[in-house]
Design a protein around this motif. Structure first.
Motif, PDB file in Angstrom:
ATOM      1  N   GLY A 120       0.813  -1.212   0.000  1.00 49.84           N
ATOM      2  CA  GLY A 120       0.000   0.000   0.000  1.00 49.84           C
ATOM      3  C   GLY A 120       0.846   1.262   0.000  1.00 49.84           C
ATOM      4  N   ALA A 121       1.900   1.284   0.835  1.00 48.96           N
ATOM      5  CA  ALA A 121       2.779   2.458   0.867  1.00 48.96           C
ATOM      6  C   ALA A 121       3.535   2.621  -0.445  1.00 48.96           C
ATOM      7  CB  ALA A 121       3.753   2.328   2.035  1.00 48.96           C
ATOM      8  N   ALA A 122       3.993   1.505  -1.031  1.00 50.73           N
ATOM      9  CA  ALA A 122       4.746   1.572  -2.285  1.00 50.73           C
ATOM     10  C   ALA A 122       3.894   2.092  -3.436  1.00 50.73           C
ATOM     11  CB  ALA A 122       5.311   0.200  -2.633  1.00 50.73           C
ATOM     12  N   LEU A 123       2.582   1.850  -3.408  1.00 47.93           N
ATOM     13  CA  LEU A 123       1.703   2.349  -4.465  1.00 47.93           C
ATOM     14  C   LEU A 123       1.149   3.736  -4.155  1.00 47.93           C
ATOM     15  CD1 LEU A 123      -0.333  -0.893  -5.275  1.00 47.93           C
ATOM     16  CD2 LEU A 123       1.466   0.151  -6.652  1.00 47.93           C
ATOM     17  N   LEU A 124       0.986   4.067  -2.878  1.00 47.62           N
ATOM     18  CA  LEU A 124       0.392   5.351  -2.513  1.00 47.62           C
ATOM     19  C   LEU A 124       1.388   6.498  -2.613  1.00 47.62           C
ATOM     20  CD1 LEU A 124      -2.034   6.933  -1.439  1.00 47.62           C
ATOM     21  CD2 LEU A 124      -1.281   6.364   0.875  1.00 47.62           C
ATOM     22  N   LEU A 125       2.617   6.291  -2.152  1.00 47.36           N
ATOM     23  CA  LEU A 125       3.590   7.385  -2.140  1.00 47.36           C
ATOM     24  C   LEU A 125       3.871   7.932  -3.538  1.00 47.36           C
ATOM     25  CD1 LEU A 125       6.089   6.184   0.627  1.00 47.36           C
ATOM     26  CD2 LEU A 125       4.313   7.941   0.769  1.00 47.36           C
ATOM     27  N   PRO A 126       4.121   7.100  -4.560  1.00 45.04           N
ATOM     28  CA  PRO A 126       4.309   7.677  -5.904  1.00 45.04           C
ATOM     29  C   PRO A 126       3.067   8.393  -6.421  1.00 45.04           C
ATOM     30  CG  PRO A 126       5.128   5.421  -5.820  1.00 45.04           C
ATOM     31  CD  PRO A 126       4.369   5.652  -4.560  1.00 45.04           C
ATOM     32  N   LEU A 127       1.889   7.955  -5.967  1.00 40.03           N
ATOM     33  CA  LEU A 127       0.659   8.604  -6.408  1.00 40.03           C
ATOM     34  C   LEU A 127       0.522  10.006  -5.825  1.00 40.03           C
ATOM     35  CD1 LEU A 127      -1.790   7.795  -8.167  1.00 40.03           C
ATOM     36  CD2 LEU A 127      -2.967   7.146  -6.068  1.00 40.03           C
ATOM     37  N   LEU A 128       1.129  10.228  -4.661  1.00 40.56           N
ATOM     38  CA  LEU A 128       1.043  11.536  -4.013  1.00 40.56           C
ATOM     39  C   LEU A 128       2.108  12.509  -4.487  1.00 40.56           C
ATOM     40  CD1 LEU A 128       0.354  10.396  -0.319  1.00 40.56           C
ATOM     41  CD2 LEU A 128      -1.295  11.035  -2.076  1.00 40.56           C
ATOM     42  N   ILE A 427     -11.675  21.110  -1.932  1.00 46.95           N
ATOM     43  CA  ILE A 427     -10.616  20.267  -1.359  1.00 46.95           C
ATOM     44  C   ILE A 427     -10.621  20.318   0.166  1.00 46.95           C
ATOM     45  CG2 ILE A 427      -8.113  20.034  -1.130  1.00 46.95           C
ATOM     46  CD1 ILE A 427      -7.862  20.631  -4.076  1.00 46.95           C
ATOM     47  N   PRO A 428     -10.712  21.507   0.800  1.00 50.47           N
ATOM     48  CA  PRO A 428     -10.739  21.509   2.284  1.00 50.47           C
ATOM     49  C   PRO A 428     -11.907  20.720   2.854  1.00 50.47           C
ATOM     50  CG  PRO A 428     -10.298  23.710   1.425  1.00 50.47           C
ATOM     51  CD  PRO A 428     -10.686  22.869   0.252  1.00 50.47           C
ATOM     52  N   GLY A 429     -13.099  20.842   2.256  1.00 48.96           N
ATOM     53  CA  GLY A 429     -14.243  20.093   2.767  1.00 48.96           C
ATOM     54  C   GLY A 429     -14.102  18.598   2.579  1.00 48.96           C
ATOM     55  N   ILE A 430     -13.537  18.175   1.451  1.00 50.61           N
ATOM     56  CA  ILE A 430     -13.342  16.741   1.209  1.00 50.61           C
ATOM     57  C   ILE A 430     -12.363  16.157   2.217  1.00 50.61           C
ATOM     58  CG2 ILE A 430     -12.378  15.078  -0.427  1.00 50.61           C
ATOM     59  CD1 ILE A 430     -13.510  16.782  -2.670  1.00 50.61           C
ATOM     60  N   VAL A 431     -11.238  16.832   2.410  1.00 47.94           N
ATOM     61  CA  VAL A 431     -10.236  16.322   3.353  1.00 47.94           C
ATOM     62  C   VAL A 431     -10.777  16.369   4.775  1.00 47.94           C
ATOM     63  CG1 VAL A 431      -7.902  16.657   4.242  1.00 47.94           C
ATOM     64  CG2 VAL A 431      -8.362  16.974   1.814  1.00 47.94           C
ATOM     65  N   ASN A 432     -11.580  17.369   5.101  1.00 46.27           N
ATOM     66  CA  ASN A 432     -12.190  17.417   6.426  1.00 46.27           C
ATOM     67  C   ASN A 432     -13.086  16.199   6.651  1.00 46.27           C
ATOM     68  OD1 ASN A 432     -12.920  18.950   8.942  1.00 46.27           O
ATOM     69  ND2 ASN A 432     -14.933  18.820   7.999  1.00 46.27           N
ATOM     70  N   SER A 433     -13.825  15.781   5.622  1.00 47.85           N
ATOM     71  CA  SER A 433     -14.649  14.568   5.739  1.00 47.85           C
ATOM     72  C   SER A 433     -13.782  13.331   5.903  1.00 47.85           C
ATOM     73  CB  SER A 433     -15.542  14.425   4.503  1.00 47.85           C
ATOM     74  OG  SER A 433     -16.426  15.513   4.379  1.00 47.85           O
ATOM     75  N   PHE A 434     -12.639  13.279   5.199  1.00 49.55           N
ATOM     76  CA  PHE A 434     -11.731  12.145   5.343  1.00 49.55           C
ATOM     77  C   PHE A 434     -11.170  12.064   6.769  1.00 49.55           C
ATOM     78  CE2 PHE A 434     -10.531  12.233   0.549  1.00 49.55           C
ATOM     79  CZ  PHE A 434     -11.761  11.689   0.264  1.00 49.55           C
ATOM     80  N   ILE A 435     -10.773  13.204   7.306  1.00 48.73           N
ATOM     81  CA  ILE A 435     -10.226  13.217   8.666  1.00 48.73           C
ATOM     82  C   ILE A 435     -11.299  12.800   9.673  1.00 48.73           C
ATOM     83  CG2 ILE A 435      -9.304  14.726  10.464  1.00 48.73           C
ATOM     84  CD1 ILE A 435      -7.901  16.313   8.276  1.00 48.73           C
ATOM     85  N   CYS A 486      -3.997  12.222  10.769  1.00 48.51           N
ATOM     86  CA  CYS A 486      -4.876  13.357  10.465  1.00 48.51           C
ATOM     87  C   CYS A 486      -4.079  14.595  10.088  1.00 48.51           C
ATOM     88  CB  CYS A 486      -5.776  13.643  11.668  1.00 48.51           C
ATOM     89  SG  CYS A 486      -6.924  12.311  12.072  1.00 48.51           S
ATOM     90  N   PHE A 487      -2.989  14.853  10.780  1.00 52.58           N
ATOM     91  CA  PHE A 487      -2.164  16.016  10.445  1.00 52.58           C
ATOM     92  C   PHE A 487      -1.519  15.839   9.077  1.00 52.58           C
ATOM     93  CE2 PHE A 487       1.843  18.462  10.668  1.00 52.58           C
ATOM     94  CZ  PHE A 487       1.309  19.719  10.909  1.00 52.58           C
ATOM     95  N   GLY A 488      -1.108  14.600   8.765  1.00 43.78           N
ATOM     96  CA  GLY A 488      -0.536  14.348   7.448  1.00 43.78           C
ATOM     97  C   GLY A 488      -1.537  14.615   6.337  1.00 43.78           C
ATOM     98  N   MET A 489      -2.794  14.169   6.506  1.00 41.19           N
ATOM     99  CA  MET A 489      -3.814  14.451   5.497  1.00 41.19           C
ATOM    100  C   MET A 489      -4.079  15.941   5.373  1.00 41.19           C
ATOM    101  SD  MET A 489      -6.669  11.398   5.780  1.00 41.19           S
ATOM    102  CE  MET A 489      -6.794  11.347   7.563  1.00 41.19           C
ATOM    103  N   SER A 490      -4.089  16.643   6.504  1.00 40.08           N
ATOM    104  CA  SER A 490      -4.338  18.080   6.470  1.00 40.08           C
ATOM    105  C   SER A 490      -3.239  18.825   5.725  1.00 40.08           C
ATOM    106  CB  SER A 490      -4.473  18.605   7.908  1.00 40.08           C
ATOM    107  OG  SER A 490      -4.594  20.008   7.916  1.00 40.08           O
ATOM    108  N   ARG A 491      -1.986  18.521   6.006  1.00 37.70           N
ATOM    109  CA  ARG A 491      -0.877  19.224   5.347  1.00 37.70           C
ATOM    110  C   ARG A 491      -0.821  18.891   3.862  1.00 37.70           C
ATOM    111  NH1 ARG A 491       0.138  23.477   7.664  1.00 37.70           N
ATOM    112  NH2 ARG A 491       1.974  23.603   6.310  1.00 37.70           N
ATOM    113  N   TYR A 492      -1.112  17.637   3.507  1.00 40.71           N
ATOM    114  CA  TYR A 492      -1.078  17.294   2.087  1.00 40.71           C
ATOM    115  C   TYR A 492      -2.216  17.982   1.345  1.00 40.71           C
ATOM    116  CZ  TYR A 492      -0.760  14.653  -2.214  1.00 40.71           C
ATOM    117  OH  TYR A 492      -0.628  14.314  -3.535  1.00 40.71           O
ATOM    118  N   SER A 493      -3.358  18.153   1.986  1.00 40.22           N
ATOM    119  CA  SER A 493      -4.452  18.870   1.328  1.00 40.22           C
ATOM    120  C   SER A 493      -4.075  20.327   1.079  1.00 40.22           C
ATOM    121  CB  SER A 493      -5.714  18.798   2.186  1.00 40.22           C
ATOM    122  OG  SER A 493      -5.596  19.609   3.336  1.00 40.22           O
TER     123      SER A 493
END
Length: 506
Positions: A120-128, A427-435, A486-493
């Motif tokens: 999962g990490a090997a496929l997600l990191l290049p996607l980001l 984008i902020p609202g979507i990531v807020n729902s994810f968090i 959660c902080f990681g998702m927030s900063r990436y958003s």
């Protein structure tokens, strides 16, 4: 006339030095311009420092200064043994770390969980990472191939057939449901006041079931022949690959332009064959690990990632359906959204866990974790629909009108012009729902699923580590894990938002 011969003025004394300008850069400048530039900010700064003194300092003392770092049992974390006031009991975390990550997953099979994390990490990191190429291939592997591989890695088991067997089984189940409903109505007509109506409806359903049976008979006959062969899985796989590749070749344009679609289909099936062989799915696969043994961070990530990935297409479909001009689609989307947004997530989980099995055939069992995943995906999708609808409303009508003037269809206008802009706005609202979803995964503990907090609370019952600070240490450790995600998702958003809104920078 001006007398040009007059002597010029010459100053005899030096001008007094002016005061140096106020420094606005560096640490001193930060204090002057941000913290001490007004009486109100000075008061807030003082209150902030007092709050940090009474909260941050004791927390640091508890987690680091007074903490116990080594030990084999609870006696190491007692004040009598340590000789001073004891803070966090980190030996307890070391002893229970495997339970917090894997739950009760068998120790000999935990390498499968680690491999799933690594894939999962090997496929997600290049996607980001925006600059890396092959985003289409990477997305296909992460969103389509990885869930299937992760299922067989985590749950285990093999396959007894492939596309032909699966489709034939689903169609046969549908045919049996229709025929069974017809037989039930015919039997009820013998003792009912509306017997003629029930008898007619029942006979019609039985007739429809018979018709479906003969329509799918060639497919079921082919399934039976493949299952009777010496290599049922590979025979079914070969037939499925030939049929799907031929369809892709025809839809791709045939002889003129269909070669690329044909090549892509063949490469996809080649990759699937490699995966089946490596995991031994044609010979039973890995040992089955029941989902009741899953727990800890594994369950939290499975529920959160599944909910995040599944809620996006559900939310987009519902948001577009709510804006549809077709009354039936619009009414269904509005009713669906308002119903699922009108009930709490706890109710949804109870419904998915205890009532969902009542709506499926008796010979069709639904796994407990899968029920929770379905409930979370539907619930989050309803909230996501309203977030995306706000983005759609923010797109100017001129965008769609200009696309229509260029001759673009509704599908191309929506997918290429309207929807990308709408998603960028929210984008902020979507990531807020994810968090929010990631934190709400702790609610699954009420339906007997041990997520991170559920495994943590279960570990408190171990008398070997019962100390006054055990609970505080465990919750502090869980809080740090939640904060990191959660902080990681927030900063990436924020990074994605700034990158997509480069044209609005001043």
């Amino acid at each position: 006339m001006t007398d040009l011969s007059a002597s010029p003025f010459v100053r005899q004394n030096l001008v007094a030095e002016r005061a140096a300008p106020t420094k606005t850069t560096g640490f001193i400048g930060f204090l002057r311009t941000r913290l001490l530039n007004s009486p109100g900010n000075i008061l807030l700064t003082i209150l902030g420092l007092l709050l940090a003194w009474y909260i941050v300092v004791p927390a640091v003392r508890f987690l680091l200064v007074d903490a116990v770092w080594t030990g084999k049992d609870r006696t190491a974390c007692l004040a009598e043994k340590a000789g001073h006031e004891v803070g966090a009991c980190w030996p307890y975390i070391q002893a229970k770390l495997a339970q917090l990550i894997y739950g009760f997953y068998p120790e000999a099979q935990r390498w499968r969980v680690n491999l799933t994390y690594a894939l999962g990490a090997a496929l997600l990191l290049p996607l980001l990472m925006p600059r890396l190429p092959a985003k289409g291939l990477n997305s296909g592997l992460f969103f389509f191939a990885f869930p299937v591989v992760a299922f067989f890695l985590l749950h285990g088991g093999g396959i007894s057939g492939f596309g032909v067997s699966w489709i034939a089984g689903l169609l046969q189940l549908f045919e049996q449901s229709i025929g069974g409903a017809g037989d039930l109505l015919v039997n009820l007509s013998r003792s009912s006041a509306i017997a003629p109506l029930l008898w007619v409806v029942g006979k019609v359903l039985v007739l429809v079931g018979v018709l479906i049976h003969w329509l799918i008979f060639p497919l079921t006959w082919l399934r039976d022949q493949l299952q009777a062969s010496s290599l049922p899985v590979w025979g079914d796989f070969l037939v499925t690959a030939v049929i799907v590749s031929a369809v892709m070749f025809v839809l791709g344009g045939g002889v003129r332009t269909g070669r690329r679609a044909l090549l892509g289909s063949l490469l996809t099936f080649a990759g699937i064959a490699v995966g089946i062989k490596l995991m031994g799915l044609d010979h039973g696969g890995f040992p089955i690990v029941d989902t009741r043994l899953w727990g800890g961070l594994l369950v939290t990530l499975v529920i959160a990632i599944t909910g995040i990935v599944a809620s996006m297409p559900i939310g987009i479909a519902l948001a577009l359906g709510r804006r549809s001009t077709i009354p039936l689609i619009r009414i269904f989307s509005i009713a669906f959204i308002e119903f699922w947004r009108g009930v709490p997530l706890i109710t949804v989980l109870f419904f998915a866990t205890y009532m969902l099995p009542l709506f499926v055939p008796g010979n069709f069992a639904v796994d407990g974790l899968l029920r929770a995943l379905i409930g979370v995906a539907i619930f989050t999708g309803a909230y996501m629909a309203e977030v995306i609808r706000g983005g759609l409303a923010a797109v100017a009508r001129g965008q769609a009108e200009a696309a229509s003037a260029l001759g673009l269809s509704w599908w191309k206008t929506t997918s290429l012009i309207v929807l990308p802009q709408a998603l960028r706005y929210v984008i902020p609202g979507i990531v807020n729902s994810f968090i929010s979803l990631f934190k709400d995964t702790s609610l699954v503990s009420i339906v007997a699923l041990f997520d991170l907090l559920g495994s943590l609370r279960a570990s408190f019952s171990d008398p070997v580590w019962t100390t006054p600070t055990t609970a505080f240490t465990g919750f502090a450790f869980a809080g740090m894990i939640y904060f990191v995600f959660c902080f990681g998702m927030s900063r990436y958003s924020l990074f994605v938002e700034n990158r997509l809104n480069a044209h609005r920078r001043h």
